[in-house]
Motif scaffolding. Structure first.
Motif, PDB file in Angstrom:
ATOM      1  N   ILE A  26       0.836  -1.206   0.000  1.00  0.00           N
ATOM      2  CA  ILE A  26       0.000   0.000   0.000  1.00  0.00           C
ATOM      3  C   ILE A  26       0.867   1.251   0.000  1.00  0.00           C
ATOM      4  O   ILE A  26       0.594   2.220  -0.720  1.00  0.00           O
ATOM      5  CB  ILE A  26      -0.946  -0.003   1.215  1.00  0.00           C
ATOM      6  CG1 ILE A  26      -1.989  -1.119   1.077  1.00  0.00           C
ATOM      7  CG2 ILE A  26      -1.650   1.355   1.367  1.00  0.00           C
ATOM      8  CD1 ILE A  26      -2.834  -1.326   2.315  1.00  0.00           C
ATOM      9  N   ASN A  27       1.926   1.232   0.808  1.00  0.00           N
ATOM     10  CA  ASN A  27       2.816   2.396   0.868  1.00  0.00           C
ATOM     11  C   ASN A  27       3.524   2.631  -0.460  1.00  0.00           C
ATOM     12  O   ASN A  27       3.663   3.778  -0.900  1.00  0.00           O
ATOM     13  CB  ASN A  27       3.843   2.208   1.988  1.00  0.00           C
ATOM     14  CG  ASN A  27       3.322   2.624   3.344  1.00  0.00           C
ATOM     15  OD1 ASN A  27       3.315   3.803   3.688  1.00  0.00           O
ATOM     16  ND2 ASN A  27       2.865   1.647   4.112  1.00  0.00           N
ATOM     17  N   VAL A  28       3.982   1.566  -1.086  1.00  0.00           N
ATOM     18  CA  VAL A  28       4.675   1.712  -2.372  1.00  0.00           C
ATOM     19  C   VAL A  28       3.723   2.230  -3.434  1.00  0.00           C
ATOM     20  O   VAL A  28       4.056   3.144  -4.208  1.00  0.00           O
ATOM     21  CB  VAL A  28       5.292   0.367  -2.806  1.00  0.00           C
ATOM     22  CG1 VAL A  28       5.817   0.458  -4.236  1.00  0.00           C
ATOM     23  CG2 VAL A  28       6.420  -0.025  -1.858  1.00  0.00           C
ATOM     24  N   LEU A  29       2.516   1.673  -3.499  1.00  0.00           N
ATOM     25  CA  LEU A  29       1.538   2.122  -4.490  1.00  0.00           C
ATOM     26  C   LEU A  29       1.123   3.564  -4.235  1.00  0.00           C
ATOM     27  O   LEU A  29       0.964   4.350  -5.176  1.00  0.00           O
ATOM     28  CB  LEU A  29       0.315   1.200  -4.467  1.00  0.00           C
ATOM     29  CG  LEU A  29       0.546  -0.217  -4.994  1.00  0.00           C
ATOM     30  CD1 LEU A  29      -0.696  -1.073  -4.761  1.00  0.00           C
ATOM     31  CD2 LEU A  29       0.911  -0.188  -6.474  1.00  0.00           C
ATOM     32  N   SER A  30       0.958   3.907  -2.958  1.00  0.00           N
ATOM     33  CA  SER A  30       0.590   5.275  -2.610  1.00  0.00           C
ATOM     34  C   SER A  30       1.672   6.251  -3.038  1.00  0.00           C
ATOM     35  O   SER A  30       1.396   7.315  -3.608  1.00  0.00           O
ATOM     36  CB  SER A  30       0.347   5.381  -1.101  1.00  0.00           C
ATOM     37  OG  SER A  30       0.137   6.718  -0.716  1.00  0.00           O
ATOM     38  N   TRP A  31       2.944   5.877  -2.770  1.00  0.00           N
ATOM     39  CA  TRP A  31       4.056   6.748  -3.177  1.00  0.00           C
ATOM     40  C   TRP A  31       4.126   6.875  -4.694  1.00  0.00           C
ATOM     41  O   TRP A  31       4.327   7.972  -5.227  1.00  0.00           O
ATOM     42  CB  TRP A  31       5.373   6.191  -2.644  1.00  0.00           C
ATOM     43  CG  TRP A  31       6.559   6.918  -3.180  1.00  0.00           C
ATOM     44  CD1 TRP A  31       7.051   8.123  -2.771  1.00  0.00           C
ATOM     45  CD2 TRP A  31       7.396   6.506  -4.270  1.00  0.00           C
ATOM     46  NE1 TRP A  31       8.138   8.487  -3.528  1.00  0.00           N
ATOM     47  CE2 TRP A  31       8.372   7.520  -4.454  1.00  0.00           C
ATOM     48  CE3 TRP A  31       7.412   5.380  -5.089  1.00  0.00           C
ATOM     49  CZ2 TRP A  31       9.356   7.429  -5.435  1.00  0.00           C
ATOM     50  CZ3 TRP A  31       8.398   5.291  -6.070  1.00  0.00           C
ATOM     51  CH2 TRP A  31       9.347   6.301  -6.232  1.00  0.00           C
ATOM     52  N   ALA A  32       3.947   5.763  -5.390  1.00  0.00           N
ATOM     53  CA  ALA A  32       4.018   5.792  -6.851  1.00  0.00           C
ATOM     54  C   ALA A  32       2.905   6.674  -7.431  1.00  0.00           C
ATOM     55  O   ALA A  32       3.134   7.436  -8.372  1.00  0.00           O
ATOM     56  CB  ALA A  32       3.899   4.375  -7.413  1.00  0.00           C
ATOM     57  N   PHE A  33       1.717   6.575  -6.855  1.00  0.00           N
ATOM     58  CA  PHE A  33       0.591   7.344  -7.376  1.00  0.00           C
ATOM     59  C   PHE A  33       0.736   8.834  -7.104  1.00  0.00           C
ATOM     60  O   PHE A  33       0.375   9.672  -7.928  1.00  0.00           O
ATOM     61  CB  PHE A  33      -0.712   6.840  -6.756  1.00  0.00           C
ATOM     62  CG  PHE A  33      -1.927   7.590  -7.222  1.00  0.00           C
ATOM     63  CD1 PHE A  33      -2.457   7.378  -8.482  1.00  0.00           C
ATOM     64  CD2 PHE A  33      -2.540   8.535  -6.393  1.00  0.00           C
ATOM     65  CE1 PHE A  33      -3.581   8.083  -8.914  1.00  0.00           C
ATOM     66  CE2 PHE A  33      -3.650   9.244  -6.814  1.00  0.00           C
ATOM     67  CZ  PHE A  33      -4.178   9.007  -8.083  1.00  0.00           C
ATOM     68  N   THR A  34       1.283   9.185  -5.938  1.00  0.00           N
ATOM     69  CA  THR A  34       1.373  10.606  -5.566  1.00  0.00           C
ATOM     70  C   THR A  34       2.676  11.245  -6.009  1.00  0.00           C
ATOM     71  O   THR A  34       2.679  12.311  -6.629  1.00  0.00           O
ATOM     72  CB  THR A  34       1.211  10.771  -4.047  1.00  0.00           C
ATOM     73  OG1 THR A  34       2.212  10.002  -3.359  1.00  0.00           O
ATOM     74  CG2 THR A  34      -0.163  10.315  -3.603  1.00  0.00           C
ATOM     75  N   SER A  35       3.796  10.598  -5.720  1.00  0.00           N
ATOM     76  CA  SER A  35       5.095  11.229  -5.981  1.00  0.00           C
ATOM     77  C   SER A  35       5.542  11.132  -7.430  1.00  0.00           C
ATOM     78  O   SER A  35       6.309  11.965  -7.894  1.00  0.00           O
ATOM     79  CB  SER A  35       6.167  10.613  -5.076  1.00  0.00           C
ATOM     80  OG  SER A  35       5.876  10.877  -3.720  1.00  0.00           O
ATOM     81  N   LEU A  36       5.104  10.098  -8.147  1.00  0.00           N
ATOM     82  CA  LEU A  36       5.510   9.960  -9.536  1.00  0.00           C
ATOM     83  C   LEU A  36       4.568  10.701 -10.482  1.00  0.00           C
ATOM     84  O   LEU A  36       4.822  10.780 -11.675  1.00  0.00           O
ATOM     85  CB  LEU A  36       5.581   8.482  -9.937  1.00  0.00           C
ATOM     86  CG  LEU A  36       6.630   7.650  -9.190  1.00  0.00           C
ATOM     87  CD1 LEU A  36       6.642   6.221  -9.712  1.00  0.00           C
ATOM     88  CD2 LEU A  36       8.014   8.275  -9.309  1.00  0.00           C
TER      89      LEU A  36
END
Length: 248
Positions: A26-36
């Motif tokens: 969840i953290n990785v997907l959240s970071w990918a969706f927001t930061s990328l």
């Protein structure tokens, strides 16, 4: 101060640490969706999902256009956002090394509740330290601090491979690096240093984790496990005497 690399505590009650893996995903997907995505998406996520003490304690009101969840929900949602890749990677590494054994000691459901309560405890102390702060708190550090505190109480004598000073790999009893790390969080909070790190969130998570593990661990799971487990890389194999082959 140190980076955990590996421990060797085998799982006793569960086969796979599904909750820990799920949280990391969840953290990785959240970071990918927001930061990328574009910078506006990252900023909107930080404001709409981050924990903002001034909003919680009614010193300020968030612009309705950036509100994504009710303010009280940010006690949890902030813990699934990260500033950048290294912020994410360091938190997830700590969770990967220490989370599986805490999940094993508590069970999947209790561990999920434990993790969220530690996140909320970290946010609460962060807010109490600076109730008028308007910058959003983001990151899983508060929840993971609770996991570290629980691991410290469960397996202090386990030898853990750690990277000391970011360059020297050493197998150390867990209580040495973890005790130093825990003390550091309290010292830095007492010094009240301004910076990018929320020491209050760390300490809040530590306190919650240390208390909750006392009551939420499985029946029969001891504290201060006396079994010494050494990482495989440093285990000594019994030597076998070599006998020279006779020549004819």
């Amino acid at each position: 101060m140190f980076i955990p690399l590996h421990d060797a505590v085998e799982l006793k009650y569960i086969r796979v640490q599904w909750v820990t893996i799920g949280i990391i995903a969840i953290n990785v997907l959240s970071w990918a969706f927001t930061s990328l995505a574009n910078p506006e998406t990252a900023e909107r996520a930080s404001l709409g999902l981050g924990f903002i003490p001034a909003v919680i304690f009614h010193y300020a009101v968030l612009d309705p256009s950036v509100v994504l969840v009710p303010a009280d929900a940010t006690f949890l949602t902030y813990a699934f956002l990260h500033l950048d890749f290294w912020h994410l990677a360091s938190n997830m590494l700590f969770l990967w090394v220490f989370g599986d054994n805490v999940e094993d000691a508590l069970g999947h459901v209790k561990y999920a509740v434990f993790y969220l309560l530690c996140a909320a405890g970290g946010a609460l102390l962060h807010g109490l330290v600076g109730p008028a702060a308007e910058g959003p708190l983001i990151g899983a550090s508060g929840a993971i601090s609770g996991v570290v505190a629980a691991y410290f109480l469960l397996h202090p004598r386990v030898r853990v491979w750690v990277l000391v000073l970011f360059r020297i790999p050493l197998p150390l009893p867990a209580f040495i690096p973890l005790a130093l790390w825990i003390v550091q969080q309290f010292v830095m909070l007492a010094l009240d240093l301004d910076g990018m790190v929320s020491w209050g969130a760390h300490v809040g998570g530590i306190v919650c984790g240390a208390i909750l593990v006392l009551f939420m661990r499985r029946k029969g799971v001891p504290l201060f496990d006396r079994t010494i487990v050494t990482p495989k890389a440093v285990r000594h194999q019994p030597s076998v005497p070599r006998i020279a082959a006779a020549r004819e």
